[in-house]
Design a protein around this motif. Structure first.
Motif, PDB file in Angstrom:
ATOM      1  N   TYR A  33      17.277  50.277  58.247  1.00  0.00           N
ATOM      2  CA  TYR A  33      17.085  51.505  59.021  1.00  0.00           C
ATOM      3  C   TYR A  33      16.950  51.312  60.520  1.00  0.00           C
ATOM      4  N   TYR A  50      25.896  61.045  45.543  1.00  0.00           N
ATOM      5  CA  TYR A  50      24.460  60.819  45.759  1.00  0.00           C
ATOM      6  C   TYR A  50      23.688  62.116  45.508  1.00  0.00           C
ATOM      7  N   GLY A 158      11.627  61.511  48.321  1.00  0.00           N
ATOM      8  CA  GLY A 158      12.933  60.899  48.554  1.00  0.00           C
ATOM      9  C   GLY A 158      13.192  59.651  47.743  1.00  0.00           C
ATOM     10  N   ASN A 163      11.988  51.654  46.082  1.00  0.00           N
ATOM     11  CA  ASN A 163      12.323  50.360  46.676  1.00  0.00           C
ATOM     12  C   ASN A 163      11.361  49.246  46.276  1.00  0.00           C
ATOM     13  N   TYR A 208      25.363  54.756  44.057  1.00  0.00           N
ATOM     14  CA  TYR A 208      25.153  53.596  44.933  1.00  0.00           C
ATOM     15  C   TYR A 208      26.449  52.832  45.212  1.00  0.00           C
ATOM     16  N   GLU A 282      18.592  45.326  47.959  1.00  0.00           N
ATOM     17  CA  GLU A 282      17.771  46.492  47.610  1.00  0.00           C
ATOM     18  C   GLU A 282      17.582  46.637  46.114  1.00  0.00           C
ATOM     19  N   SER A 284      16.286  49.831  43.572  1.00  0.00           N
ATOM     20  CA  SER A 284      15.952  51.250  43.565  1.00  0.00           C
ATOM     21  C   SER A 284      15.498  51.589  42.139  1.00  0.00           C
TER      22      SER A 284
HETATM   23  C1  AVJ Z   1      15.971  55.735  50.649  1.00  0.00           C
HETATM   24  C2  AVJ Z   1      15.278  54.091  49.081  1.00  0.00           C
HETATM   25  C3  AVJ Z   1      15.520  56.359  48.411  1.00  0.00           C
HETATM   26  O1  AVJ Z   1      17.169  53.975  46.859  1.00  0.00           O
HETATM   27  O2  AVJ Z   1      18.359  55.778  46.776  1.00  0.00           O
HETATM   28  C4  AVJ Z   1      20.643  54.943  49.164  1.00  0.00           C
HETATM   29  C5  AVJ Z   1      18.257  54.114  49.690  1.00  0.00           C
HETATM   30  N1  AVJ Z   1      20.311  52.823  49.127  1.00  0.00           N
HETATM   31  N2  AVJ Z   1      21.785  54.343  48.847  1.00  0.00           N
HETATM   32  C6  AVJ Z   1      17.705  54.932  47.397  1.00  0.00           C
HETATM   33  C7  AVJ Z   1      19.696  53.978  49.334  1.00  0.00           C
HETATM   34  C8  AVJ Z   1      21.584  53.063  48.846  1.00  0.00           C
HETATM   35  C9  AVJ Z   1      17.532  55.155  48.909  1.00  0.00           C
HETATM   36  N3  AVJ Z   1      16.094  55.312  49.266  1.00  0.00           N
END
Ligand code: AVJ
Length: 322
Positions: A33, A50, A158, A163, A208, A282, A284
């Motif tokens: 970010y 998304y 959100g 994470n 994603y 990441e 999620s």
């Molecule tokens: C901001 C952590 C909620 O995990 O969906 C979106 C970040 N990474 N697409 C998620 C994210 C890839 C998002 N968050």
């Protein structure tokens, strides 16, 4: 190279080197970010694949008055990892219908996102006063302001909690719990739901790994950022975006996979990559109602009031400290 504040540059450097030296290689998702990454994330929230942002927004559109009325009165609304706070307006507007002035306290590491929130929200919703705090809510001390004995409604929405691994998630919620000591204080937690009768693994993965490649660009921006801020020499074309569902851990994982044997230099440090080796960027996590209830109980909160969107994609839990 881009100039960041010394403390931020130091944090980026230490965490990047530590992550790239560990086995398997990782980078922490907060590195996504910077200004470019925050803009790419905003684009992600508008992608057809998304669904998360739209689903959560639909919950707030339909239930904001109910949510706000269940919290104490009068309210101040704080938000961990607010970003540009695009969905928060619905909750702020609901609070502003019940009291003449609402203090909104967004906490985020992205200064540009906070600036935007501070500029747009008071104009869009009369009665809202914004007090932004630039802080990393995971490590740094953030402190809520409590004007005139207001109750604090702490938003952690959100799917940001997603994470974090369960132990870390509990730590974050417990830390937050320490600042919610008054009668009427509450947490509003937004979580993405695990695959269920209304949601397939394919739909989840597509969120994603979108067709337009915005998530790939978002993922790769972490490398671009290290190039910009630390003078690293990542070749963005030599890494590919990979997203997959880990059923065992109930999480989506994002990786950057090295397409060749290569060596990257970052602040004089040489990092070797084997072909096919990945940087895990990441996790999620995805939840069931039962999982959220346990997480909240373990972290010092009551059984939540539970709100889902009509398509059972996303949920918002309202809980009180116990
Ligand atoms: C901001 C952590 C909620 O995990 O969906 C979106 C970040 N990474 N697409 C998620 C994210 C890839 C998002 N968050």
């Amino acid at each position: 190279m881009i100039e960041a504040t010394d403390a931020l540059r130091e944090a980026v450097l230490t965490e990047a080197i530590a992550g790239l030296r560990s086995v398997p290689k990782t980078l922490p998702p907060w590195l996504f970010y910077d200004e470019a990454g925050s803009a790419l994330f905003e684009k992600i929230t508008e992608l057809p694949e998304y669904y998360l942002t739209r689903a959560e927004r639909s919950i707030f559109s339909e239930r904001a008055d109910e949510i706000v009325a269940s919290a104490g009165h009068p309210l101040t609304i704080a938000e961990l990892g607010s970003g540009t706070a695009s969905k928060t307006g619905l909750l702020l507007a609901a609070a502003a219908r019940r009291q003449p002035e609402v203090l909104y306290q967004p906490i985020d590491i992205s200064e540009s996102a906070l600036d935007q929130a501070a500029k747009t929200l008071p104009k869009a919703i009369p009665g809202v006063v914004v007090r932004p705090q630039i802080a990393n809510y995971i490590s740094n001390g953030y402190r809520f302001i409590r004007p005139d004995d207001c109750c604090v409604l702490a938003l952690y929405i959100g799917s940001s909690i997603g994470n974090f691994a369960p132990e870390e998630a509990r730590l974050i919620l417990r830390k937050l719990r320490k600042q919610l000591r008054n009668m009427g204080d509450a947490i509003l937690l937004g979580v993405d739901l695990a695959p269920n009768c209304d949601k397939t693994v394919e739909e989840l993965v597509a969120a994603y790994d979108d067709a337009a490649g915005v998530t790939a660009a978002f993922n790769k921006n972490i490398l671009a950022r290290l190039n910009r801020e630390l003078g690293a020499d990542f070749d963005l074309n030599a890494f590919r975006h990979h997203a997959c569902w880990n059923q065992q851990e109930s999480r989506i994982e994002m990786h950057l996979v090295s397409t060749a044997a290569q060596t990257v230099t970052i602040e004089g440090e040489r990092i070797d990559f084997a072909p096919g080796e990945s940087i895990h960027t990441e996790n999620s996590y995805k939840f069931t109602e039962r999982g959220v209830l346990e997480l909240l109980h373990d972290s010092g909160y009551s059984s939540p009031q539970w709100f889902e969107d009509a398509d059972h994609q996303f949920a918002v839990a309202l809980a009180y400290p116990v």
